[in-house]
Every structure is written in structure tokens, then in C-alpha cells.
Design an enzyme around this catalytic site. Structure first.
Site, mmCIF file in Angstrom:
data_model
loop_
_atom_site.group_PDB
_atom_site.id
_atom_site.type_symbol
_atom_site.label_atom_id
_atom_site.label_comp_id
_atom_site.label_asym_id
_atom_site.label_seq_id
_atom_site.Cartn_x
_atom_site.Cartn_y
_atom_site.Cartn_z
ATOM 1 N N ASN A 9 0.812 -1.105 -0.057
ATOM 2 C CA ASN A 9 -0.004 0.044 -0.098
ATOM 3 C C ASN A 9 0.907 1.113 -0.040
ATOM 4 O O ASN A 9 1.402 1.747 1.039
ATOM 5 C CB ASN A 9 -0.809 -0.231 1.144
ATOM 6 C CG ASN A 9 -1.985 1.180 1.210
ATOM 7 O OD1 ASN A 9 -1.867 1.895 0.392
ATOM 8 N ND2 ASN A 9 -2.897 1.124 2.483
ATOM 9 N N ARG A 89 -2.325 -2.196 -3.600
ATOM 10 C CA ARG A 89 -3.551 -1.337 -3.201
ATOM 11 C C ARG A 89 -3.659 -0.161 -4.077
ATOM 12 O O ARG A 89 -2.875 0.803 -4.022
ATOM 13 C CB ARG A 89 -3.974 -1.032 -1.733
ATOM 14 C CG ARG A 89 -5.192 -0.164 -1.574
ATOM 15 C CD ARG A 89 -5.025 0.292 -0.182
ATOM 16 N NE ARG A 89 -6.429 0.945 0.263
ATOM 17 C CZ ARG A 89 -6.889 1.797 0.811
ATOM 18 N NH1 ARG A 89 -5.446 2.315 1.813
ATOM 19 N NH2 ARG A 89 -7.688 2.427 1.073
ATOM 20 N N HIS A 178 -12.702 2.409 0.088
ATOM 21 C CA HIS A 178 -12.690 1.545 0.905
ATOM 22 C C HIS A 178 -13.569 0.371 0.664
ATOM 23 O O HIS A 178 -13.897 -0.467 1.594
ATOM 24 C CB HIS A 178 -13.081 2.090 2.425
ATOM 25 C CG HIS A 178 -12.469 3.058 3.172
ATOM 26 N ND1 HIS A 178 -13.135 3.969 3.684
ATOM 27 C CD2 HIS A 178 -11.056 3.379 3.280
ATOM 28 C CE1 HIS A 178 -12.129 4.972 4.314
ATOM 29 N NE2 HIS A 178 -10.878 4.413 3.944
ATOM 30 N N LEU A 207 -14.372 3.274 10.236
ATOM 31 C CA LEU A 207 -13.947 4.475 10.902
ATOM 32 C C LEU A 207 -12.334 4.145 11.133
ATOM 33 O O LEU A 207 -12.122 3.642 12.227
ATOM 34 C CB LEU A 207 -14.580 4.533 12.124
ATOM 35 C CG LEU A 207 -16.156 4.540 12.309
ATOM 36 C CD1 LEU A 207 -16.805 4.634 13.256
ATOM 37 C CD2 LEU A 207 -16.592 5.492 11.028
ATOM 38 N N ASN A 209 -8.678 6.502 10.052
ATOM 39 C CA ASN A 209 -8.164 7.785 9.789
ATOM 40 C C ASN A 209 -9.029 8.181 8.483
ATOM 41 O O ASN A 209 -9.933 9.341 8.571
ATOM 42 C CB ASN A 209 -6.652 8.263 9.447
ATOM 43 C CG ASN A 209 -5.821 7.941 10.544
ATOM 44 O OD1 ASN A 209 -6.387 8.333 11.846
ATOM 45 N ND2 ASN A 209 -4.661 7.294 10.438
ATOM 46 N N ARG A 239 -9.820 14.968 6.843
ATOM 47 C CA ARG A 239 -10.643 15.341 5.829
ATOM 48 C C ARG A 239 -11.957 15.751 6.343
ATOM 49 O O ARG A 239 -12.526 15.240 7.300
ATOM 50 C CB ARG A 239 -10.850 14.200 4.893
ATOM 51 C CG ARG A 239 -9.901 14.065 4.047
ATOM 52 C CD ARG A 239 -9.687 12.676 3.018
ATOM 53 N NE ARG A 239 -8.756 11.687 3.309
ATOM 54 C CZ ARG A 239 -8.947 10.493 3.227
ATOM 55 N NH1 ARG A 239 -10.079 9.893 2.666
ATOM 56 N NH2 ARG A 239 -7.957 9.621 3.611
ATOM 57 N N VAL A 329 -10.785 3.168 14.706
ATOM 58 C CA VAL A 329 -11.577 3.978 15.550
ATOM 59 C C VAL A 329 -12.644 2.958 15.907
ATOM 60 O O VAL A 329 -12.995 2.478 17.291
ATOM 61 C CB VAL A 329 -12.095 5.232 15.061
ATOM 62 C CG1 VAL A 329 -13.065 5.990 16.028
ATOM 63 C CG2 VAL A 329 -11.114 6.276 14.778
ATOM 64 N N GLU A 382 -7.956 -5.454 5.047
ATOM 65 C CA GLU A 382 -7.775 -5.234 3.521
ATOM 66 C C GLU A 382 -6.559 -6.052 2.823
ATOM 67 O O GLU A 382 -6.907 -6.512 1.710
ATOM 68 C CB GLU A 382 -7.593 -3.810 3.368
ATOM 69 C CG GLU A 382 -8.783 -2.987 3.771
ATOM 70 C CD GLU A 382 -8.598 -1.529 4.083
ATOM 71 O OE1 GLU A 382 -7.947 -1.275 5.271
ATOM 72 O OE2 GLU A 382 -8.985 -0.581 3.147
#
Ligand code: ADP
Length: 394
Positions: A9, A89, A178, A207, A209, A239, A329, A382
Site C-alpha cells: 500500500n 492497493r 474502502h 472508521l 483515519n 478530511r 476507531v 484489507e
């Protein structure tokens, strides 16, 4: 010897990597090279119980990959044997790229053409692919797109209500991001509940960053919060998420801010950091607890937006069988989960406070037995999803 896939990534100043056994799902080793091009680069690799690191400067992405190989050597981890592919990715696949795709020169050229759609994300990914092909020329390289899962979003959800000709000419639609995570987590939710994916209406809340929500009906996404770019939707670490597009025009026209200045502000100096001065929710919580009003407001705005999307997706789906929290998160912050869903008993959503408060790193239910909607926490993966996607191609 089990077969493995190296998943990369590549960001503008970092490369995250993981060596995955796609068949067993095991992560053999993982790590990150950070601050590429700066004097204080850092590279770390975790291999079982071993953690090795180096902090000598890493000049560029090629040096970063070579540092990764050195770390594998140092840790005594065998990267080569069993390695069958490298998975990359790629954030934006644009209108045409959505299947996992074997990398060749034509694909790289197509990805370069997409740079204007994802100027912050795609160029570093292309750089990472170029370098990895150079360093590992004998292996198949596969690009896996963050937008892929949402390619067939219903037109009503994918379409912006703007001039059709402009939208068509410039490939403007809601792409969603995502996707690898939303797909993986929704499939894991069905496995966890031991019911067919096709029978479930789901809301997935990724959830981290970056943050995004999706509504998934019978295994197919019907809406998602990110749009043309990964800026739309939820409030994120740095963001803004949803804003009035007039804000951009106003800053450009009245404040004399340039396009790049505004873009940087909305991407890097907005969200929770822009409002509360902090991106990490653990530190944000400490600040709130010590009476920091800016941190408090940042949190309130974050939760308010999250609740709005949950409400919107309940309406889109009619009702939700399952709501799943994932990413940094979502997996770890019980207070965010509680505040996101509090007072929704009449909508069929009741958390079990004890379950919600019990930390764990595995998939778990956190709703009350009596809750018509099941609420889950499922760690996203992922890298594993990308590794498995590679196997479909090679
Ligand atoms: P990304 O992949 O988008 O960079 P992650 O999914 O790794 O992000 O999430 C990172 C974020 O998760 C951190 O910035 C932090 O806010 C949050 N986080 C991680 N661990 C915890 C924790 N134990 N409690 C609360 N928040 C956490």
C-alpha cells in the site's frame, strides 16, 4: 511450503506492506516504511514475536522496498519461498478499472491517466507498482482497486445531480472507496452470524483515519458515503467529509485561496484534526476529558455526521439486520460506538454496554440479545482481501 502474497500500500511518503498466506488467512509479517525522502525515515517489520527496525534515511520508494527486503533478512523471515504474487492497493480505478487486474505497461498508462481523479493517492500507488516490478520482475503484480466494490452502485446512489454532459465528459460519478474493506467486513458479518450474505441488510461503518459508511443489501452495496473522491461523507481524521460545494467557490473567489491550497486544507487540515487539533481518538479523548472545548466540538461534529449517515442508510435499506463497526476507531473506541448508536432503541438498535466496553481483537457482537438489529465489531483485513483477489487473477 504455503504460498504467500506480498501486499503493498504505497502512499506519498510511506509504504505499508504485509506478507499474507491467502489460503490460511495468516499474516506472516507486516510493517511500514515511513517518512520516505526525509532525514528521519523509519522502517519496521513484525515477524511473529520479532520486531526489527531501522531509522537510516530512505531516499525514495525503491530504497523503501529494498529496506523492506533487508528487514525480512534481518528478522530471518523468508520472503522469497512460496511468494506467488505482489498485490497493490490502488485507491481509484476510475470508470473502467474494477476487477483485480494483472499489471502491465498498458495498465500503468491507464492508471497514470487517472491521476487527476485521485491526485493524492494514485500517483504514489503507480510509483509503488513501478518500483516493485523493477525489484521483483519475475512475479505477477496485481492491482486491486478501492473503488471496485462500488462499481455497480445503483444509478440513483452513484449519480450527482449536476449537468449530465459535464458529468459524462469528466467521468463524474460517486465511485466510493474502502470497497475492499466494506466487502470483506460484510462477508465476515454473514459468516459470523452464520446466515447467507444474500439474506442480510447491512450498514458497515469503516472508521479509521479515513472513514466511510456503506449500505449493503443482499451482499450488494446500494449506497456509500464517499463519492468522486475519498473526501465526501463522514468527518475523518484530517478530511472534512461533506461540505457545501459553495464553500470551495467562496474560498476561491472571496478569500483568494488557490485550488491546491483549498484542496490541502480540506484533505489535510480539516476533519477532527482541523477542528480539535488532534487526529488520534485516544489523545482526542484525553483532551475532551481535560475540558478542551475545541476537542469536544470536533468529537460532537464527528458523531453528529456519523449518526446522520446511520439514519440515512436505515432509510435507504428500510431497516438493518446488522450494523458493523470496523477500522482503527470502529474496532477500538467503545465510546464512539456508544455515542453513534445511543437513543436508537425505537429504530431497533440497542447496544449491550458490557459487551461494547469489552476490548477484543476478534469479531464480536456488541448488541443486546433483545436488539432487533445486531451490532458487530469486526476487524477489517484489507491485505488478506487483496491477497485473495490476487489469486483470482494469477
Ligand atoms: P487508516 O488505515 O485510515 O490510516 P486505521 O484504521 O489504522 O486508519 O485507524 C487509525 C486510527 O484509529 C487512529 O488515528 C486512532 O484515531 C484510532 N485508534 C487506534 N487505536 C485506537 C484505540 N485503542 N482507541 C481509540 N482509537 C484508536
Amino acid at each position: 511450503m504455503s504460498r504467500t502474497v506480498l501486499v503493498l500500500n504505497s502512499g506519498s511518503s510511506s509504504v505499508k506492506f504485509q506478507l499474507v498466506e491467502p489460503d490460511s488467512g495468516r499474516a506472516v509479517a507486516d510493517g511500514i516504511v515511513e517518512r520516505i525522502g526525509e532525514e528521519s525515515s523509519a522502517a519496521t517489520l513484525t515477524y511473529g514475536e520479532r520486531e526489527v527496525s531501522r531509522d537510516d534515511p530512505v531516499a525514495d520508494h525503491e530504497a523503501a522496498l529494498r529496506a523492506v527486503f533487508d528487514l525480512f533478512d534481518e528478522a530471518g523471515a523468508d520472503l522469497g519461498t512460496g511468494l506467488v504474487a505482489v498485490g497493490h492497493r490502488v485507491v481509484h480505478g476510475g470508470p473502467d478499472l474494477f476487477h483485480p487486474t494483472l499489471v502491465d505497461d498498458a495498465l500503468i498508462a491507464s492508471l497514470e491517466e487517472l491521476a487527476p481523479l485521485a491526485p493524492l493517492h494514485n500517483p504514489p500507488a503507480v510509483l509503488g507498482i513501478r518500483v516493485a516490478r523493477k525489484v521483483l520482475p519475475d512475479l505477477p503484480h496485481v492491482a486491486v482497486f478501492d473503488t471496485a466494490y462500488f462499481h455497480d452502485l445503483p444509478a440513483a446512489a452513484a449519480t450527482y445531480a449536476i449537468d449530465r454532459d459535464v458529468a459524462e465528459q469528466w467521468h463524474i460519478r460517486r465511485y466510493g472507496f474502502h470497497g475492499t474493506s466494506h466487502q470483506y467486513v460484510s462477508e465476515q458479518a454473514a459468516l459470523f452470524l452464520d446466515v447467507p450474505l444474500s439474506s442480510l441488510s447491512q450498514i458497515v461503518l469503516h472508521l479509521g483515519n479515513g472513514a466511510s459508511a456503506s449500505a449493503i443489501l443482499g451482499g450488494r452495496p446500494v449506497d456509500t458515503s464517499m463519492g468522486l473522491t475519498p473526501m465526501e461523507g463522514l468527518v475523518m481524521g484530517t478530511r472534512s467529509g461533506d461540505i457545501d460545494p459553495g464553500l470551495f467557490v467562496y474560498l476561491w473567489r472571496a478569500a483568494g485561496m488557490g485550488v491546491e491550497e483549498i484542496e490541502t486544507m480540506l484533505n489535510k487540515r480539516s476533519g477532527v484534526r482541523g477542528l480539535g487539533g488532534e487526529i488520534d481518538f485516544r489523545v482526542l479523548r484525553e483532551r475532551i476529558d481535560s475540558g478542551d472545548e475545541a476537542a469536544h466540538l470536533a468529537y460532537d461534529v464527528y458523531i453528529h455526521r456519523l449518526r446522520k449517515y446511520i439514519g440515512a442508510y436505515l432509510a435507504v435499506l428500510g431497516s438493518a439486520d446488522v450494523i458493523t463497526f470496523t477500522a482503527g476507531v470502529g474496532e477500538n473506541d467503545a465510546v464512539v460506538r456508544r455515542d453513534a448508536l445511543s437513543g436508537m432503541g425505537r429504530l431497533g438498535i440497542e447496544l449491550d454496554e458490557h459487551l461494547n466496553d469489552s476490548p477484543s481483537h476478534t469479531a464480536r457482537r456488541i448488541s443486546a440479545d433483545t436488539s432487533p438489529t445486531t451490532v458487530l465489531v469486526i476487524p477489517t483485513n484489507e491485505e488478506l482481501a487483496i491477497a485473495r483477489a490476487c489469486l483470482q487473477v494469477i
